[in-house]
Design an enzyme around this catalytic site. Structure first.
Site, PDB file in Angstrom:
ATOM      1  N   LYS A 117       1.280  -2.765   9.230  1.00 30.86           N
ATOM      2  CA  LYS A 117       0.749  -1.135   9.255  1.00 30.86           C
ATOM      3  C   LYS A 117       0.183  -0.881  10.300  1.00 30.86           C
ATOM      4  O   LYS A 117       0.412   0.027  11.374  1.00 30.86           O
ATOM      5  CB  LYS A 117       0.234  -0.372   8.076  1.00 30.86           C
ATOM      6  CG  LYS A 117       0.872  -0.836   6.719  1.00 30.86           C
ATOM      7  CD  LYS A 117       1.192   0.566   5.879  1.00 30.86           C
ATOM      8  CE  LYS A 117       2.171   0.085   4.928  1.00 30.86           C
ATOM      9  NZ  LYS A 117       2.713   0.904   3.846  1.00 30.86           N
ATOM     10  N   LYS A 198      11.300  -5.993   6.507  1.00 24.85           N
ATOM     11  CA  LYS A 198      11.891  -5.323   5.207  1.00 24.85           C
ATOM     12  C   LYS A 198      12.189  -4.123   5.042  1.00 24.85           C
ATOM     13  O   LYS A 198      11.562  -3.288   5.585  1.00 24.85           O
ATOM     14  CB  LYS A 198      10.620  -5.887   4.174  1.00 24.85           C
ATOM     15  CG  LYS A 198       9.700  -4.908   3.772  1.00 24.85           C
ATOM     16  CD  LYS A 198       9.171  -5.109   2.671  1.00 24.85           C
ATOM     17  CE  LYS A 198       7.937  -4.135   2.493  1.00 24.85           C
ATOM     18  NZ  LYS A 198       7.773  -3.462   1.203  1.00 24.85           N
ATOM     19  N   LYS A 201      11.232   2.222   1.848  1.00 25.60           N
ATOM     20  CA  LYS A 201      11.360   3.716   1.724  1.00 25.60           C
ATOM     21  C   LYS A 201      10.855   4.479   2.502  1.00 25.60           C
ATOM     22  O   LYS A 201      11.268   5.671   2.657  1.00 25.60           O
ATOM     23  CB  LYS A 201      11.284   4.134   0.258  1.00 25.60           C
ATOM     24  CG  LYS A 201       9.807   3.697  -0.362  1.00 25.60           C
ATOM     25  CD  LYS A 201       9.745   4.293  -1.967  1.00 25.60           C
ATOM     26  CE  LYS A 201       9.353   3.185  -2.973  1.00 25.60           C
ATOM     27  NZ  LYS A 201       7.877   2.838  -2.363  1.00 25.60           N
TER      28      LYS A 201
END
Ligand code: AQP
Length: 335
Positions: A117, A198, A201
């Site tokens: 992140k 990966k 969403k």
């Protein structure tokens, strides 16, 4: 003779949007099997979702209800498992605080998802660092035996196990040390636009994922645009990350091996392979999309499921929280 006690299972998804086929293949569809002979808790983790900032409160509320409808549409029958909203149950944040006081900051700083992140340039708040501790609380509050998750959660689960062991060793045996259950196929579905990353969403690139609610046209377009590899042969392999990912998706839906999927396209080009994969996904998601539309248009039904789920979960949560509070030395609450 007494029935053997059913094992307890807990797993969760963040209420950050509509589930992708990654969430479905890596996690949810396995949960559906477990509800038959396990005691299952599936919180909708809205408190985790607010670590992704900025976000719109109205959208979060919508996402949370929508996720409940998606769970049920995927086959999580609320008669057979406990579906509830994390923030409706007191105890998750309280236990997370206690566990956080026993968790070295360095353990959290080395979590790959946290580092990813930071790398993606996401705004970093302390909640993001603390995320795995809240996850530990979610799991340990219900004394889960087993946590079925996708590959990406493996490291977090190791941390959860360490946290449980640390509290057990510091005080006395309080928690079961939960086992991760990671599927052998489709445990990590990658982005359609970057097979090195990966499928998520919350990826800003909509072409990178397929959502459970995507219609057949969207599914066909996204798979047609998916990144492929050099060469022409349809086969899995480290030199073919794009093709391997599409094969994993197909293998996940059809529940056959990657090789068996590839064999169906022997001698065919990438374009007909992609069309084949798209049809498998369209067929797999069709019934889920229809059922989702029915459930989301019945708010009274959804409310009743979430109310009953929160009541059942709260009873369990208070039991464990009281036990932990006592162990760590808090004065017992007055009746
Ligand atoms: N790409 C994936 N392949 C296989 N399994 C996956 N899971 C997530 N992505 C994949 C599994 O889905 C469950 C729910 O995930 P989550 O919503 O709690 O959070 P996440 O892992 O962070 O999923 P996303 O889609 O990437 O969410 P955002 O974008 O909001 O961060 C977990 O069991 C996970 O392993």
């Amino acid at each position: 003779m007494d029935e053997p006690k059913r094992k307890t299972v807990l797993s969760a998804a963040q209420t950050t949007g509509i589930l992708t086929i990654g969430n479905y293949l890596g996690a949810i569809r396995h949960w559906v099997r477990l509800i038959e002979d396990h005691e299952c808790f599936f919180p909708l983790v809205d408190m985790h979702a607010i670590t992704t900032t900025p976000y719109l409160p109205a959208q979060l509320r919508k996402n949370t209800r929508s996720l409940a409808a998606q769970y049920i549409a995927c086959g999580l029958n609320p008669q057979k498992c406990t579906l509830f909203i994390q923030s409706h149950v007191l105890g998750h944040a309280e236990l997370a605080w206690i566990l956080g006081c026993m968790t070295p900051v360095g353990d959290l700083q080395r979590m790959t998802q946290f580092k990813d992140k930071i790398e993606k340039g996401a705004p970093i708040n302390s909640g993001l660092l603390f995320y795995p501790v809240l996850m530990a609380a979610d799991i340990l509050l219900y004394n889960a035996d087993m946590v079925p998750v996708g590959e990406d959660q493996k490291q977090h689960l190791e941390l959860v196990r360490n946290v449980a062991e640390r509290l057990n060793n510091t005080y006395s045996k309080t928690f079961k040390v939960p086992e991760p259950k990671i599927p052998s196929t489709a445990s990590r579905i990658m982005s359609l636009q970057n097979p090195g990353r990966k499928m998520s969403k919350s990826d800003p690139n909509r072409a990178s994922y397929i959502l459970l609610t995507d219609d057949p046209d969207q599914i066909r377009k996204k798979i047609a645009r998916a990144v492929t590899d050099s060469g022409r042969e349809v086969r899995p392999g480290p030199d073919k990350p794009g093709i391997t990912n599409l094969l994993s998706i197909m293998s996940g839906f059809l529940e056959i091996s990657l090789e068996a999927c590839a064999a169906r396209f022997a001698g065919e080009n990438y374009s007909s392979f992609k069309k084949g994969v798209a049809e498998v996904v369209v067929d797999g998601l069709g019934p889920i999309r229809t059922r989702y539309q029915e459930i989301i248009s019945d708010p009274a039904y959804l409310d009743s499921v979430l109310k009953a789920g929160a009541e059942a979960a709260q009873k369990r949560a208070f039991r464990m929280l009281n036990k932990v509070n006592r162990k760590v030395g808090f004065v017992e609450r007055f009746p």
